[in-house]
Design an enzyme around this catalytic site. Structure first.
Site, PDB file in Angstrom:
ATOM      1  CE  LYS A  13     -11.888  -7.492   2.219  1.00  0.00           C
ATOM      2  NZ  LYS A  13     -10.465  -7.609   2.866  1.00  0.00           N
ATOM      3  NE  ARG A  88      -8.175  -5.811  -3.252  1.00  0.00           N
ATOM      4  CZ  ARG A  88      -8.595  -7.199  -2.757  1.00  0.00           C
ATOM      5  NH1 ARG A  88      -9.496  -7.480  -3.104  1.00  0.00           N
ATOM      6  NH2 ARG A  88      -7.538  -8.157  -2.382  1.00  0.00           N
ATOM      7  NE  ARG A 123      -5.585 -15.853   3.398  1.00  0.00           N
ATOM      8  CZ  ARG A 123      -6.199 -14.906   2.885  1.00  0.00           C
ATOM      9  NH1 ARG A 123      -7.327 -14.522   3.392  1.00  0.00           N
ATOM     10  NH2 ARG A 123      -5.680 -14.318   1.823  1.00  0.00           N
ATOM     11  NE  ARG A 156      -5.303 -16.043  -1.432  1.00  0.00           N
ATOM     12  CZ  ARG A 156      -6.251 -14.823  -1.162  1.00  0.00           C
ATOM     13  NH1 ARG A 156      -7.473 -15.389  -0.480  1.00  0.00           N
ATOM     14  NH2 ARG A 156      -5.988 -13.764  -1.591  1.00  0.00           N
ATOM     15  NE  ARG A 167      -2.915 -10.161  -0.885  1.00  0.00           N
ATOM     16  CZ  ARG A 167      -3.433 -11.229  -0.089  1.00  0.00           C
ATOM     17  NH1 ARG A 167      -2.283 -11.815   0.376  1.00  0.00           N
ATOM     18  NH2 ARG A 167      -4.462 -11.361   0.253  1.00  0.00           N
TER      19      ARG A 167
HETATM   20  P1  AMP Z   1      -8.583 -11.286  -2.600  1.00  0.00           P
HETATM   21  O1  AMP Z   1      -8.734 -12.808  -2.438  1.00  0.00           O
HETATM   22  O2  AMP Z   1      -9.837 -10.321  -2.307  1.00  0.00           O
HETATM   23  O3  AMP Z   1      -7.539 -10.721  -1.534  1.00  0.00           O
HETATM   24  O4  AMP Z   1      -7.952 -10.938  -4.071  1.00  0.00           O
HETATM   25  C1  AMP Z   1      -6.768 -11.678  -4.370  1.00  0.00           C
HETATM   26  C2  AMP Z   1      -6.386 -10.629  -5.508  1.00  0.00           C
HETATM   27  O5  AMP Z   1      -7.226 -10.489  -6.578  1.00  0.00           O
HETATM   28  C3  AMP Z   1      -5.880  -9.209  -5.291  1.00  0.00           C
HETATM   29  O6  AMP Z   1      -4.676  -9.142  -4.679  1.00  0.00           O
HETATM   30  C4  AMP Z   1      -5.969  -8.717  -6.811  1.00  0.00           C
HETATM   31  O7  AMP Z   1      -4.738  -9.135  -7.322  1.00  0.00           O
HETATM   32  C5  AMP Z   1      -7.019  -9.232  -7.359  1.00  0.00           C
HETATM   33  N1  AMP Z   1      -8.371  -8.457  -7.129  1.00  0.00           N
HETATM   34  C6  AMP Z   1      -9.335  -9.007  -6.410  1.00  0.00           C
HETATM   35  N2  AMP Z   1     -10.344  -7.991  -6.387  1.00  0.00           N
HETATM   36  C7  AMP Z   1      -9.923  -7.065  -6.942  1.00  0.00           C
HETATM   37  C8  AMP Z   1     -10.535  -5.587  -7.495  1.00  0.00           C
HETATM   38  N3  AMP Z   1     -11.528  -5.320  -6.923  1.00  0.00           N
HETATM   39  N4  AMP Z   1      -9.536  -4.954  -8.093  1.00  0.00           N
HETATM   40  C9  AMP Z   1      -8.308  -5.261  -8.490  1.00  0.00           C
HETATM   41  N5  AMP Z   1      -7.901  -6.531  -8.085  1.00  0.00           N
HETATM   42  C10 AMP Z   1      -8.655  -7.266  -7.631  1.00  0.00           C
END
Ligand code: AMP
Length: 212
Positions: A13, A88, A123, A156, A167
């Site tokens: 994404k 989410r 990654r 990360r 996740r």
């Molecule tokens: P991402 O980079 O989008 O994978 O987000 C990394 C982390 O940020 C996720 O595993 C969540 O802990 C938090 N996070 C990001 N977006 C959201 C969301 N819309 N709702 C809740 N937690 C989020």
């Protein structure tokens, strides 16, 4: 054009958000990036989110919704936006509808979960310019060094095996139900997320066309 990019972590994404943003001249809003910036700056929001994120849990809905509403007020969002990683949960999606946050199309990145686990484990990210790499599929020219800015690449914390597992569970339980939610609104478009970045870009272009 107001878009949501839906799909499991590691589906591509973020990579495609960059492409869509350049092609259609609309900003990409990643709640994950915003949260990581808050953690790096050690703000109260960052302090609240840090350990949840590192363990692979979601951060609370109200915190995300406040952060999103604020970001969408900014001038650059007036001709549209790409939401990467938000909503989410069903609560987030329902609340966004209540707040009249417009959504034209939801692109659902379709990919088997074992494939994303392989992608996430390899990654590497640049902490400075945010470029992403993969040790097998998209390696930097010099091992461990960012091609663009020369910074040392890192893994990360939430790409460590235990967090990846969590996740995936969180995605299946809390995010996957959004597919049915947006199908019900007739906004869902499936994107086969397997293949090269270019192939996925073409599939996205087929769905979005030339229009903005
Ligand atoms: P991402 O980079 O989008 O994978 O987000 C990394 C982390 O940020 C996720 O595993 C969540 O802990 C938090 N996070 C990001 N977006 C959201 C969301 N819309 N709702 C809740 N937690 C989020």
């Amino acid at each position: 054009m107001n878009l949501i990019l839906l799909g499991p972590p590691g589906a591509g994404k973020g990579t495609q958000a960059v492409y869509i943003s350049k092609t259609y001249q609309i900003p990409s809003i990643s709640t994950g990036d915003m949260l990581r910036a808050a953690v790096a700056a050690n703000t109260p929001l960052g302090q609240e989110a840090k350990s949840l994120m590192e363990q692979g849990y979601l951060v609370p809905d109200d915190l995300i919704l406040r952060m999103l509403a604020e970001r969408l007020q900014e001038e650059d969002c007036k001709n549209g936006y790409i939401l990467d990683g938000v909503p989410r949960t069903l609560v987030q999606a329902e609340e966004m509808d209540k707040q009249n946050i417009l959504v034209d199309k939801v692109l659902n990145f379709e990919i088997p979960l074992d494939e994303v686990v392989a992608r996430l484990s390899g990654r590497r990210v640049c902490p400075s310019c945010k470029a992403t790499y993969h040790v097998l599929f998209q390696a930097p020219k010099a091992e461990g060094i960012c091609d663009h800015c020369g910074a040392t690449l890192m893994t990360r914390k939430d790409d460590e095996p235990e967090s990846i597992q969590k996740r995936m569970e969180v995605y299946t339980e809390q995010t996957e139900p959004l597919i049915t939610y947006y199908q019900g609104q007739q906004k869902l478009f499936g994107i086969n997320a397997l293949g090269t970045t270019k192939e996925v870009e073409e599939r996205i272009r087929d769905v979005l066309g030339e229009s903005v």
